[in-house]
Design an enzyme around this catalytic site. Structure first.
Site, PDB file in Angstrom:
ATOM      1  N   ARG A 236     -21.072 -41.208   0.119  1.00 54.59           N
ATOM      2  CA  ARG A 236     -21.819 -40.539   1.175  1.00 54.59           C
ATOM      3  C   ARG A 236     -22.741 -41.556   1.836  1.00 54.59           C
ATOM      4  NH1 ARG A 236     -18.461 -37.411   0.325  1.00 54.59           N
ATOM      5  NH2 ARG A 236     -18.570 -35.146   0.017  1.00 54.59           N
ATOM      6  N   GLU A 265     -20.792 -36.836  11.135  1.00 56.39           N
ATOM      7  CA  GLU A 265     -19.342 -36.940  11.326  1.00 56.39           C
ATOM      8  C   GLU A 265     -18.841 -35.731  12.109  1.00 56.39           C
ATOM      9  OE1 GLU A 265     -17.532 -37.414   7.495  1.00 56.39           O
ATOM     10  OE2 GLU A 265     -18.558 -39.299   7.079  1.00 56.39           O
ATOM     11  N   HIS A 285     -13.614 -41.637   7.360  1.00 54.95           N
ATOM     12  CA  HIS A 285     -13.683 -40.692   6.238  1.00 54.95           C
ATOM     13  C   HIS A 285     -12.302 -40.167   5.849  1.00 54.95           C
ATOM     14  CE1 HIS A 285     -16.544 -37.714   4.038  1.00 54.95           C
ATOM     15  NE2 HIS A 285     -15.601 -38.193   3.247  1.00 54.95           N
TER      16      HIS A 285
END
Length: 327
Positions: A236, A265, A285
Site C-alpha cells: 500500500r 487510484e 496496481h
C-alpha cells in the site's frame, strides 16, 4: 436478481468460468471507474447484489442511503473502503471471503518481476531498443546481494523464498512475531532498523495498511539506503511517508524504486510524480490482477451471492444486519 459488478477495467468478468454461477441473473458490469456518488447512485439504483473488485470503489454511508434495493455486497479480502455500520443500519449484508492461510502468489510474483525489472533496467532497455539504441544502461545482478523483507507475513515469506532461490542473503524487519516466524524459516532479523535500511540492496514492503503502519517508512529511513539500492512497494502506498519516496529518489538514496500502488487510484493521465522519474518503475496496481486470481476471486464473490439466495449466507462480516435484512 439484479447483480452489478463495478470496475472491471479489462472487461473480462464475463469471460471467466466463474461467471457461469450468475449467468442466469440480470448482471450489469461497469468497465470504467467513478467515485462520484451521484453517478454511482444512478448506476446502482436497481442493484440488489453489488460485487466489488477489492478496494477500487469506496462505499460510504451517503451512497448506501441512496441504494434502496441493495441487499448484499459481495467481495474478497479486506474492506476498509466499506462503511460496515451503515450497511448494518440498512439491513445490507457484507460477505467477504478473507481466504485465510493462502498468500497472493500473483502479488509475490509481480514483486519479483519488479525487482528484476528495476535492477536490470528492463523497461529502459526495452524502450531504448525500440528507439533504435543498443545496450544503453548498466544494471545489477542479485546473487550475493542482501534482500530485506519488511513484514514477514504470507506474501513476504514467499518473496523471501524467491530471494533465496536467486542466491540472495535475506534478512527481515518488523514486529517481534515477524522475527519468530522468519527465524523458523531460516531468515535472520536485522540487528536494528537503521542497519536494515542501510545494509539492504533491495527492500520489499509487505505490511498490512492499518493506522499503526501508516507512514511507517520515513524519509530518514530512505536516506539511509545505498545509492545503488532499490525499494519495492506492492502493498500500500501510505506505508511510506507522504512525498518521502519522490524526494528520496531525486536525492539519490535509494537509487531506485519499483511500485505498484498509489495514494489515489486509479492514476490516469500519467498524473503522479513517480511517473516522471527515470529511476522509478511503476505498474498500475496489477499485483493481484491475473486470470487465475480473478477466477478465484469471482468464484468466491458470486458463490457468496448464491449462498445468500439460498438463505444460507456465508463469510458474513456484519451478522447484525441479518436481524433487519431487506426482503
Amino acid at each position: 436478481m439484479n447483480i452489478t459488478v463495478l470496475d472491471d477495467y479489462q472487461n473480462m468478468v464475463r469471460s471467466l468460468d466463474a461467471f457461469k454461477l450468475v449467468a442466469g441473473h440480470n448482471v450489469t458490469i461497469w468497465n470504467d471507474h467513478t467515485k462520484d456518488n451521484d453517478v454511482l447512485a444512478e448506476r446502482l439504483k436497481d442493484t440488489e447484489a453489488l460485487v466489488l473488485i477489492r478496494e477500487r470503489t469506496p462505499i460510504r454511508a451517503l451512497l448506501i442511503e441512496r441504494l434502496p434495493k441493495l441487499k448484499i455486497i459481495s467481495q474478497r479480502s479486506v474492506y476498509p473502503h466499506i462503511d460496515v455500520p451503515a450497511l448494518s443500519k440498512h439491513g445490507i449484508l457484507l460477505s467477504s471471503d478473507m481466504h485465510p492461510g493462502r498468500p497472493s502468489y500473483a502479488t509475490a510474483e509481480l514483486t519479483w518481476g519488479l525487482v528484476l525489472s528495476a535492477m536490470r533496467h528492463i523497461p529502459q532497455e526495452v524502450a531504448a531498443l525500440k528507439a533504435g539504441r543498443w545496450q544503453s544502461t548498466m544494471g545489477q545482478g542479485l546473487r550475493g546481494k542482501t534482500l530485506g523483507i519488511y513484514g514477514y507475513g504470507r506474501i513476504g515469506a514467499v518473496v523471501a523464498g524467491y530471494g533465496r532461490a536467486f542466491g540472495m542473503n535475506v534478512i527481515v524487519w518488523g514486529r517481534e512475531s515477524t522475527f519468530a516466524r522468519a527465524r523458523a524459516d531460516g531468515y535472520p532479523a536485522a540487528r536494528s532498523r537503521e542497519e536494515f535500511f542501510a545494509e539492504c540492496d533491495v527492500i520489499s514492503l509487505h505490511l498490512r495498511m492499518i493506522e499503526a503502519t501508516r507512514g511507517i517508512v520515513k524519509a530518514a529511513d530512505l536516506a539511509r539506503m545505498k545509492p545503488t539500492a532499490l525499494i519495492v512497494n506492492t502493498s500500500r502506498a501510505p506505508l511510506i511517508e507522504t512525498g518521502a519516496l519522490e524526494a528520496a529518489l531525486k536525492a539519490g538514496r535509494p537509487g531506485m524504486a519499483a511500485v505498484d500502488v498509489y495514494e489515489e487510484e486509479p492514476v490516469l493521465g500519467a498524473k503522479h510524480p513517480l511517473l516522471a522519474l527515470h529511476n522509478a518503475v511503476c505498474t498500475p496496481h496489477i499485483g493481484y490482477v491475473e486470470r487465475g486470481g480473478y477466477e478465484g476471486q469471482f468464484k468466491s464473490s458470486f458463490g457468496q451471492i448464491m449462498a445468500y439466495l439460498e438463505g444460507k449466507p456465508i463469510n458474513v462480516v456484519n451478522p447484525e444486519a441479518l436481524q433487519n435484512a431487506r426482503k
